[in-house]
Design an enzyme around this catalytic site. Structure first.
Site, mmCIF file in Angstrom:
data_model
loop_
_atom_site.group_PDB
_atom_site.id
_atom_site.type_symbol
_atom_site.label_atom_id
_atom_site.label_comp_id
_atom_site.label_asym_id
_atom_site.label_seq_id
_atom_site.Cartn_x
_atom_site.Cartn_y
_atom_site.Cartn_z
ATOM 1 N N GLU B 112 0.879 -1.176 0.000
ATOM 2 C CA GLU B 112 0.000 0.000 0.000
ATOM 3 C C GLU B 112 0.913 1.222 0.000
ATOM 4 O OE1 GLU B 112 -3.299 1.086 -0.040
ATOM 5 O OE2 GLU B 112 -2.256 3.001 0.108
ATOM 6 N N HIS B 130 -25.013 -2.419 1.996
ATOM 7 C CA HIS B 130 -26.193 -2.256 1.160
ATOM 8 C C HIS B 130 -27.019 -3.530 1.065
ATOM 9 C CE1 HIS B 130 -25.204 1.717 -0.650
ATOM 10 N NE2 HIS B 130 -23.991 1.382 -0.247
ATOM 11 N N VAL B 254 4.086 0.795 -6.057
ATOM 12 C CA VAL B 254 4.542 0.075 -7.248
ATOM 13 C C VAL B 254 4.874 1.116 -8.316
ATOM 14 C CG1 VAL B 254 3.841 -1.483 -9.109
ATOM 15 C CG2 VAL B 254 3.245 -2.012 -6.734
ATOM 16 N N LYS B 336 -26.345 9.464 -6.393
ATOM 17 C CA LYS B 336 -27.308 8.927 -5.447
ATOM 18 C C LYS B 336 -27.801 10.035 -4.521
ATOM 19 C CE LYS B 336 -26.102 4.086 -5.362
ATOM 20 N NZ LYS B 336 -25.340 3.059 -4.647
ATOM 21 N N ARG B 397 -14.400 7.753 -5.638
ATOM 22 C CA ARG B 397 -14.761 6.402 -6.057
ATOM 23 C C ARG B 397 -14.007 6.043 -7.346
ATOM 24 N NH1 ARG B 397 -19.254 9.748 -5.304
ATOM 25 N NH2 ARG B 397 -20.800 9.140 -3.752
ATOM 26 N N SER B 424 -19.239 1.804 -5.039
ATOM 27 C CA SER B 424 -20.391 1.423 -4.247
ATOM 28 C C SER B 424 -21.153 0.321 -4.981
ATOM 29 C CB SER B 424 -21.287 2.641 -4.057
ATOM 30 O OG SER B 424 -22.459 2.282 -3.365
ATOM 31 N N CYS B 527 -14.568 17.897 19.850
ATOM 32 C CA CYS B 527 -13.444 18.853 19.888
ATOM 33 C C CYS B 527 -12.414 18.530 18.815
ATOM 34 C CB CYS B 527 -12.812 18.950 21.276
ATOM 35 S SG CYS B 527 -11.441 17.840 21.582
ATOM 36 N N CYS B 532 -6.944 16.443 22.971
ATOM 37 C CA CYS B 532 -6.188 15.205 23.139
ATOM 38 C C CYS B 532 -5.053 15.025 22.146
ATOM 39 C CB CYS B 532 -7.114 13.996 23.125
ATOM 40 S SG CYS B 532 -7.898 13.706 21.545
#
Lengths: 418, 571, 118
Positions: B112, B130, B254, B336, B397, B424, B527, B532
């Site tokens: 990745e 779905h 790659v 959609k 997408r 999707s 927040c 944090c």
């Protein structure tokens, strides 16, 4: 199970003052603090200017906090640090609080609770900044934490959006630490921070303040590479032709503070849409019997001195608290006033001596503040200036007016005839 | 349609473009500075023959896309490795395939290019599982959505990822449509196999969703719809695969391939050249690039952007399931228009919209997208307000022009499998698709050598414990064992230090602020990490034994800090 | 005539200063602090510097400090440079002097937090 008269949630300036005052009034007090050290946000507010009203001295945040922490310690009040309140339930005996810390979960019973949870900063997405999501977008408080507590630089060259006080303070602080602050952009036509901060934090260091300007877009995939700024029209909409790219490595946001009221919301305590804090009476008791609110959790204050004062009011009254039926007259902000705290007067209380905290809705010069009871003016005070960044404090005793629960009190501003 | 007829039709609408057919591809050529023209022209050339794909060779002369973003790392970590299977792409497709492969005794490696899994479409979608009610029989999408949907209860249980079968409502204000929609529902139910489809009355809808628009007359209801955390599931699949012997190499891009005699013999990356027996292309928006490198490009991906908003949990009451208003209109494109969804974490998610774009990695948001979604969804739930938004994000997408998946062996290149054009409902379909893709890979391998089942495969993976959701007794016990579980770091989401350290000790450690955020959620609340993020950064620094200023938001280039304020020496 | 904002307290009074030869005529202040502020601001502006110093302690990488009195405004950055080159080696309490007479001014650098003593 341990039992307390008063449990204070939050160990910042409001909570410390509340705990000390409740203790002095004879209550058995527990203070619960999420962080390892008391002091709240003051720990990272290392600049001076705190305590002028209260101590007549210019102290830094940690110094101001230390005075209360010392007193708290001297009085041997119980504190539970690194402890988080995870649940509050009502029982016939009082409030059952579930606490979590490194020892585990525990339950305590408390007759009253004081919410002194402070406030949080509005984020980039809450002011609808678009573009990419790189590293380098910080709220001013987060940047302040990195610089003043972690000793690390979050930027070398930044733009600040919003002229709130923390933003101004950070403009100076980052400049002192060698960063370049390219400008402070404020969407409103007037600054949001205190005038003295505009002068001592920006003008002292030649940092430009751009009023009626905003940041419309953020650039950069990994680290921020720049922002787009634009002038806004009267409806605060960016003007297309004025859009301009500014190369920088960070965007620091000082676009408003919101009282932290997750606990109050979970308990179903009604909050004021103007302050975003709970509705309170003159004793700073919320509309929920036995729960008090103070400091920036109640409404965002301009000075810590008033935060401490409201903590004391809440602490004193929580210590004296007894269950009895309250009955309210309401106080409402009217013309020219953006909010007033408290929003209620408990008319069943023989003492209706109240400290009113309010802010004007815009900048006024030479005006008269009026207090109306059922539309009849009962009090007037002249002000040379009223500015929204500056909170006003006005002690007022309603006792003599024989207020009833059907009465409405209004605060409004009358502009003097020139 | 004969190609000649198509040529004329295309010329009529777009005189600058041409189309030819070769090797089961319709290659569209020409030049334009209008991206929408290119999309429309290519869509026009789609064949009825499912085996034929449109290849977009039109030169776009508008604002060029930025080059693909690549990691900084340059080393030889993977040099000379010879995995049985190389999976390219760490999205939901790659991760589920890797997990399926780990059921076999094969040497499987996933690469990745980003610093974490699920950084593109799989981390930037609404997480809906779905029901398939919008799809007619005959497409791969439809085939796999029905199969995939059923796998989720078991899969989420095994992988310890919260899944909520909360149901989906397509709501109508026009009562007169009930006859038409009723027929549609019957077709879906009995002919297309989406067997849970039913029509419910407006009153029933309001019993289930009290905050939905009182003007809704009826709704199309699918109780099998659900939601899951899409990046949580991706990470869980990859972790489970790693636990079972597969490998994941992040920050690995790659850069090229050597193809000899219809076979990939070498794959070049920034971390060395490897020699896999089989390559699986699950590269999302870059699948076409990978196909091109492998000398097997027979389809084109056209990126489609969508933006979702996340609302504060206090607005969570607005919707218990998934809903959207439906207006009968001529279906315009594949928009959609989004919906509202109650996430497994209690937030409301609004969106996404759908906008064609030439930029595969432009995740910038625009006010227009938010406005589009909110304007529409305020009809679904009138109390919906932008004021409750805590954040928003854009995903891209990766559809092809046929708007269906491509799951097949390479056409020219033998040791390649395409799992491409996954859009999707790609999250829903992934577990089912992965089974088939892994099977295809094993079949190829088995032609070369004996491949045995991994008899030590463990299907269970444990997520870091969620202390705030536990019973008092269990939570207490865990804190006694590890006091870090009692130290709350993120106040909005009530996440403890112990959970953050668990995330860093997981099978795939991503020691960045965003990596931790995706795994155990500090900073996901209202927040947005204001309080944090410095604490999380400190915990990461401590855990990794690095100075605070080396902790990044995501990946090496997304640094947070510029070093210490104080040099300690004269400046 | 010159205008300036008094920064002594949050009131932020707008001061008007008329220069009449060597005399300054100041108006607009709500208190006498404003008068004093305007005078020094016109002649030799003074500021308090608040910052941090690096420490040798891992749990507290920096300690908040300030000048115990105001220093000439033009010395702010020299003071910052001096603070940046200083490393605190001992745990000290609030109010303790870390550097005396910094950069030749009358001001000492004092700790403003007690964190190292807790």
């Amino acid at each position: 199970m341990k039992q307390y008269d008063v449990t204070v949630i939050g160990g910042g300036p409001a909570g410390l003052a509340a705990a000390v005052e409740a203790h002095k009034n004879g209550a058995k007090v527990l203070l619960v603090e999420r962080e390892a050290r008391l002091g709240g946000i003051l720990k990272q507010c290392i600049h001076d200017g705190f305590g002028l009203v209260r101590f007549g001295e210019k102290l830094t945040g940690p110094e101001y906090a230390q005075r209360f922490m010392q007193e708290f310690k001297d009085l041997q009040i119980e504190a539970s640090t690194l402890t988080f309140v995870t649940k509050i339930e009502r029982s016939s005996e009082g409030f059952l609080l579930t606490l979590v810390n490194r020892e585990g979960l525990s339950k305590i019973l408390s007759q009253t609770i004081i919410l002194a949870t402070g406030c949080r900063e509005r984020t980039a997405k809450q002011v609808f900044i678009h573009g990419t999501r790189p590293a380098g977008v910080f709220t001013a408080g987060t940047a302040q934490n990195f610089v003043n507590l972690c000793g690390c630089m979050p930027t070398k060259k930044c733009v600040i959006l919003g002229s709130g006080d923390i933003g101004l303070i950070m403009a100076r602080r980052l400049t002192l630490e060698g960063a370049q602050v390219l400008g402070v952009y404020e969407i409103q036509p007037t600054p949001s921070g205190l005038t003295r901060n505009i002068h001592q934090c920006l003008y002292d260091y030649d940092i430009p303040l751009h009023l009626s300007h905003t940041v419309t877009r953020v650039f950069g995939h990994d680290r921020l590479t720049g922002v787009e700024v634009a002038q806004v029209d009267d409806n605060k909409r960016p003007i297309e032709e004025t859009k301009q790219f500014i190369e920088c490595d960070a965007l620091i946001l000082s676009v408003g503070l919101i009282p932290e009221n997750e606990i109050a919301e979970n308990l179903g305590i009604q909050t004021d849409p103007h302050t975003k804090g709970p509705f309170c009476d003159q004793n700073l008791q919320t509309l929920h019997d036995g729960i008090f609110s103070c400091g920036n959790a109640l409404h965002v204050n301009d000075l810590v001195d008033y935060v401490s004062e409201s903590g004391e009011t809440a602490g004193r009254n929580a210590a004296k608290w007894k269950r009895f039926n309250r009955s309210f007259a309401s106080i409402e902000p009217s013309d020219g006033i953006s909010y007033v705290v408290p929003q209620r007067i408990n008319v069943a209380d023989e003492n209706m001596n109240t400290i009113l905290y309010f802010r004007s809705a815009k900048v006024f010069d030479k005006v008269t503040l009026q207090i109306l009871i059922n539309e009849k003016c009962v009090f007037e005070k002249k002000y040379n200036h009223l500015r929204p960044p500056e909170m006003e404090r006005l002690p007022f005793d309603f006792t003599a007016f024989g207020l009833k629960n059907t009465d409405t009190v209004k605060l409004l501003i009358k502009e003097d005839a020139q | 349609m004969k190609i000649k007829k198509l040529k004329n039709k295309l010329k009529k609408s777009f005189p600058a473009f041409d189309v030819r057919e070769e090797n089961n591809c319709r290659i569209v050529t020409g030049e334009s500075d209008n991206w929408n023209d290119i999309i429309n022209a290519c869509s026009m050339c789609v064949s009825k023959d499912k085996n034929v794909h449109v290849v977009n060779d039109i030169r776009y002369t508008g604002k060029a896309e930025e080059p693909m973003r690549t990691p900084v790392e340059q080393d030889s970590f993977l040099e000379g490795k010879e995995p049985d299977v190389l999976v390219i792409g760490g999205g939901i497709s790659g991760a589920t395939i890797l997990r399926e492969l780990s059921k076999w005794k094969v040497d499987a490696l996933l690469v990745e290019k980003e610093s974490d899994l699920a950084m593109h479409a799989s981390g930037r979608n609404d997480g809906e599982i779905h029901p398939g009610v919008d799809l007619a029989k005959g497409s791969l999408k439809q085939h796999y959505v029905l199969l995939g949907n059923r796998l989720f209860p078991d899969l989420s249980d095994k992988l310890d990822v919260p899944f909520d079968r909360c149901g989906q409502y397509a709501c109508f204000t026009q009562g007169a449509l009930i006859g038409f929609v009723g027929l549609y529902a019957l077709k879906r139910k009995y002919i297309d196999g989406c067997s849970d489809t039913k029509i419910i009355s407006g009153r029933t809808l309001r019993q289930k969703e009290p905050n939905s628009n009182p003007d809704f007359k009826f709704a199309l209801y699918n109780p099998s719809a659900g939601c899951i955390c899409p990046y949580g599931l991706t990470i869980a699949c990859a972790e489970n695969a790693v636990q079972n012997g597969a490998a994941v190499s992040l920050n690995t891009v790659v850069t090229g391939m050597t193809v000899e005699n219809g076979k990939i013999t070498a794959v070049q990356t920034n971390r060395g050249t490897l020699h896999p027996k089989i390559v699986i292309n699950a590269a999302g928006v870059f699948a076409e690039e990978i196909a091109k490198m492998a000398n097997d490009r027979f389809y084109s991906i056209h990126p489609r952007r969508g933006t979702n908003s996340i609302l504060d949990r206090k607005a969570g009451r607005l919707m218990n399931g998934i809903a959207s208003v439906k207006v009968l209109e001529l279906h315009s494109g594949h928009t959609k228009g989004g919906g509202l969804l109650h996430t497994v974490h209690g937030n409301i998610l609004a969106g996404p919209d759908a906008v064609e774009t030439n930029e595969r990695e432009n995740f910038a948001t625009t006010p227009e997208s938010i406005n589009t979604v909110f304007t529409k969804q305020k009809v679904t739930v009138p109390d919906l307000t932008e004021r409750d938004i805590i954040t928003y994000f854009t995903g891209v997408r990766a559809p092809d022009f046929e708007e269906d998946f491509i799951i097949e062996n390479g056409r020219n290149t033998k040791n390649l499998i395409h799992c491409a054009a996954i859009q999707s409902p790609g999250l829903t379909t992934a577990p089912a698709v992965a089974k088939d893709v892994a099977r295809m890979a094993i079949d190829i391998l088995q032609a070369q050598k004996l491949v045995l089942r991994n008899d030590r495969f463990k299907s269970e993976r444990k997520a870091p414990p969620r202390l705030a959701e536990m019973s008092v007794a269990k939570r207490n016990r865990l804190i006694k064992e590890n006091p870090d579980y009692g130290q709350i770091v993120c106040r909005c989401e009530e996440i403890s230090k112990g959970e953050i350290i668990d995330a860093l000790n997981a099978p795939i450690c991503v020691p960045t602020v965003d990596g931790v955020k995706k795994r155990v959620r500090p900073g996901m609340g209202r927040c947005q990490g204001g309080f944090c993020s410095p604490l999380v950064a400190q915990i990461i620094a401590e855990h990794q034994g690095i100075p605070l200023e080396q902790v990044t938001k995501a990946g090496e280039k997304a640094f947070l800090l510029f070093g210490e304020t104080k040099g300690g020496d004269a400046q | 005539m010159k205008e300036m904002v008094c920064i002594v307290c949050p009131n932020g009074c707008l001061l008007h200063i008329d220069t009449d030869g060597n005399d300054l005529k100041i108006s607009g202040q709500k208190c006498k602090k404003g008068l004093a502020f305007a005078k020094t601001e016109m002649t030799a502006p003074m500021r308090t510097v608040c910052s941090t110093v690096k420490t040798a302690f891992k749990d507290v990488p920096v300690l908040p400090v300030r000048t115990d009195r105001e220093i000439p405004k033009e010395k702010i950055f020299s003071v910052m440079a001096a603070l940046n080159s200083f490393v605190l080696q001992e745990r000290c309490g609030i109010g303790e002097v870390l550097i005396e007479k910094i950069c030749g001014t009358d001001a000492d650098i004092i700790a403003t937090s007690n964190i190292l003593k807790e």
